[in-house]
Scaffold this motif. Structure first.
Motif, short mmCIF file in Angstrom:
data_model
loop_
_atom_site.label_atom_id
_atom_site.label_comp_id
_atom_site.label_asym_id
_atom_site.label_seq_id
_atom_site.Cartn_x
_atom_site.Cartn_y
_atom_site.Cartn_z
N ALA A 176 0.03 117.44 -54.20
CA ALA A 176 0.69 118.50 -53.91
C ALA A 176 -0.16 119.77 -53.66
CB ALA A 176 2.01 118.68 -54.64
N GLU A 177 -0.95 119.93 -54.85
CA GLU A 177 -1.50 121.09 -54.87
C GLU A 177 -2.42 121.37 -53.77
OE1 GLU A 177 -0.81 123.60 -56.74
OE2 GLU A 177 0.62 122.66 -57.78
N ALA A 178 -3.42 120.34 -53.22
CA ALA A 178 -3.93 120.16 -51.91
C ALA A 178 -3.25 120.67 -51.00
CB ALA A 178 -4.48 118.76 -51.80
N LEU A 179 -1.92 120.18 -50.67
CA LEU A 179 -1.07 120.54 -49.62
C LEU A 179 -0.90 122.02 -49.80
CD1 LEU A 179 1.41 117.55 -49.32
CD2 LEU A 179 -0.58 117.87 -47.91
N ARG A 180 -0.65 122.63 -50.90
CA ARG A 180 -0.39 124.04 -51.00
C ARG A 180 -1.69 125.01 -50.64
NH1 ARG A 180 2.05 126.02 -56.54
NH2 ARG A 180 3.96 125.56 -55.41
N GLU A 181 -2.85 124.34 -50.91
CA GLU A 181 -3.95 125.03 -50.50
C GLU A 181 -4.06 125.01 -48.83
OE1 GLU A 181 -7.60 123.75 -52.09
OE2 GLU A 181 -6.96 123.75 -54.10
N LEU A 182 -3.48 123.95 -48.22
CA LEU A 182 -3.75 124.12 -46.72
C LEU A 182 -2.52 125.04 -46.16
CD1 LEU A 182 -3.95 120.21 -46.21
CD2 LEU A 182 -5.79 121.64 -46.30
N GLU A 183 -1.48 125.07 -46.76
CA GLU A 183 -0.75 126.23 -46.40
C GLU A 183 -1.14 127.41 -46.61
OE1 GLU A 183 3.45 123.25 -47.32
OE2 GLU A 183 2.47 124.66 -48.79
N ASP A 184 -1.61 127.76 -47.55
CA ASP A 184 -2.14 128.89 -47.82
C ASP A 184 -3.25 129.50 -46.87
OD1 ASP A 184 -0.65 129.35 -50.18
OD2 ASP A 184 -2.14 128.85 -51.64
N GLU A 185 -3.87 128.34 -46.29
CA GLU A 185 -4.97 128.61 -45.33
C GLU A 185 -4.57 128.66 -43.77
OE1 GLU A 185 -8.05 125.59 -46.04
OE2 GLU A 185 -8.46 126.48 -47.93
N GLY A 186 -2.98 128.52 -43.88
CA GLY A 186 -2.53 128.70 -42.52
C GLY A 186 -2.17 127.38 -41.76
N HIS A 187 -2.42 126.27 -42.47
CA HIS A 187 -2.10 125.03 -41.85
C HIS A 187 -0.64 124.65 -42.04
CE1 HIS A 187 -6.34 124.11 -40.95
NE2 HIS A 187 -6.56 124.43 -42.52
N LYS A 188 -0.07 123.82 -41.13
CA LYS A 188 1.40 123.68 -41.07
C LYS A 188 1.34 122.20 -41.89
CE LYS A 188 2.44 125.61 -36.82
NZ LYS A 188 3.15 125.67 -35.36
N VAL A 189 2.33 121.95 -42.66
CA VAL A 189 2.60 120.96 -43.72
C VAL A 189 3.99 120.75 -43.77
CG1 VAL A 189 2.30 119.93 -45.83
CG2 VAL A 189 0.35 121.26 -44.91
N TYR A 190 4.51 119.62 -43.34
CA TYR A 190 5.88 119.28 -43.30
C TYR A 190 6.00 117.79 -43.83
CZ TYR A 190 6.09 123.30 -39.94
OH TYR A 190 6.27 124.51 -39.61
N PRO A 191 7.08 117.56 -44.55
CA PRO A 191 7.83 118.52 -45.46
C PRO A 191 6.67 119.30 -46.30
CG PRO A 191 8.86 116.34 -45.85
CD PRO A 191 7.33 116.16 -45.17
N SER A 192 7.07 120.40 -46.95
CA SER A 192 6.20 121.64 -47.39
C SER A 192 5.75 120.82 -48.82
CB SER A 192 6.93 122.92 -47.40
OG SER A 192 7.97 123.02 -48.58
N SER A 193 4.70 121.66 -49.32
CA SER A 193 4.03 121.37 -50.90
C SER A 193 5.35 121.86 -51.65
CB SER A 193 2.97 122.06 -51.09
OG SER A 193 3.15 123.61 -51.18
N GLU A 194 6.25 122.81 -51.35
CA GLU A 194 7.02 123.10 -52.21
C GLU A 194 8.19 122.12 -52.50
OE1 GLU A 194 10.50 126.77 -52.51
OE2 GLU A 194 9.62 126.37 -50.81
N THR A 195 8.64 121.43 -51.31
CA THR A 195 9.47 120.28 -51.12
C THR A 195 9.00 119.09 -51.84
OG1 THR A 195 10.41 121.02 -48.87
CG2 THR A 195 10.70 118.84 -49.74
N LEU A 196 7.85 118.82 -51.81
CA LEU A 196 7.14 117.80 -52.50
C LEU A 196 7.25 118.06 -53.99
CD1 LEU A 196 5.91 115.08 -52.31
CD2 LEU A 196 3.71 116.31 -52.04
N LEU A 197 6.81 119.41 -54.53
CA LEU A 197 6.65 119.60 -55.91
C LEU A 197 7.84 119.51 -56.54
CD1 LEU A 197 3.86 122.51 -55.64
CD2 LEU A 197 3.96 120.45 -56.95
#
Length: 290
Positions: free
Chosen positions: A75-96
């Motif tokens: 999930a932290e890798a997904l958060r990194e992607l979001e911080d770089e502007g990539h779209k992630v659905y469901p979000s890392s926040e949801t997954l965490l």
């Protein structure tokens, strides 16, 4: 053409692709198994482990949006992607919020959603103390990594405490105890939320498990209208509480008096929703991709 990246190339990922291809979608999967189920129909396959941060970045660079077909990923890798502007659905926040079952239950309780009583434990003595509060039987669970009954150990009496504790790693993994729910039926409900907040709820499904693995799903569930409405209401509230985008499955217990309690959630399409392929105008897989 829209490009979708899927972390995981299993059965659910393959079904996403099958429906998504009719929407003229390009799919890239990330999975460590070369000949995983989705490999035969994916446009590209990145062969890498689910905790490989560099591979997550490589996936994100190839697609417009990243999703996943199961929740035991980085999930932290997904958060990194979001911080770089990539779209992630469901979000890392949801997954965490969902990955750790104790955190999941805390979040559900905080948002007023009904759950069995639960308590974090670290030692066998903690489990015995929980038994004094909840009574027996209870269920000991690992907070992370469990699926299909794995990561669960029943504690029917105080004499079972040590056996259950040892079976789940003797404290090497984070643990929680849950009060036994005297349920009459296990049901699940699928809900989908779009990026603009539209919410659609699928019918309530009744599930029968064998050896803790789903064996049969019947839709609609043979439960009362009042229980059905409770389940629908829980689905709408849960998808908002977790700020989920895409499919969310809520597994529920229905008691003899019609009460409905949340067992656990999955932020993805679910195997109790296979019926939606032939049984609904739009399947859970197509809705997730949409």
């Amino acid at each position: 053409m829209y490009r979708v990246g899927i972390v995981g190339g299993g059965q659910l990922g393959k079904m996403m692709i099958l429906d998504g291809k009719r929407l003229d979608t390009y799919f890239v999967i990330l999975d460590p198994t070369p000949k995983c189920p989705a490999d035969s129909i994916a446009d590209e396959h990145i062969i890498a482990d689910f905790d490989d941060v560099e591979a997550f970045h490589a996936l994100a660079e190839k697609v417009d949006v990243v999703t996943y077909e199961f929740e035991h990923i980085n999930a932290e890798a997904l958060r990194e992607l979001e911080d770089e502007g990539h779209k992630v659905y469901p979000s890392s926040e949801t997954l965490l919020h969902i990955q750790n079952k104790y955190n999941q239950k805390e979040w559900l309780k905080k948002h007023g959603l009904p759950v069995p009583d639960f308590k974090k434990v670290e030692t066998a003595e903690d489990i015995r103390e929980a038994g004094k509060v909840f009574g027996y039987p209870m269920m000991l669970k690992t907070c992370t990594g469990g699926y299909d009954g794995k990561g669960n150990a029943p504690v029917n009496t105080e004499a079972d405490v040590e056996t259950a504790f040892e079976a789940l790693g003797a404290g090497k993994l984070p643990l929680m105890v849950e009060a036994f729910c005297p349920f009459e039926k296990e049901v699940s409900i699928l809900v989908c939320r779009s990026v603009n907040g539209d919410v659609k709820v699928f019918p309530v499904a009744e599930n029968v498990h064998k050896d803790s693995i789903l064996d049969e799903t019947t839709v609609p569930a043979d439960i009362s209208a009042a229980s059905t409405e409770k389940a629908m209401d829980i689905a709408r509230k849960a998808v908002q509480a977790f700020n989920a985008c895409g499919m969310l499955c809520i597994e529920l217990f229905v008691t003899a008096d019609g009460d409905v309690l949340v067992n656990e959630l999955a932020p993805r399409p679910h195997n109790s929703g296979h019926y939606t392929i032939e049984g609904c105008v739009t399947s859970q897989y197509e809705n997730h991709i949409r």
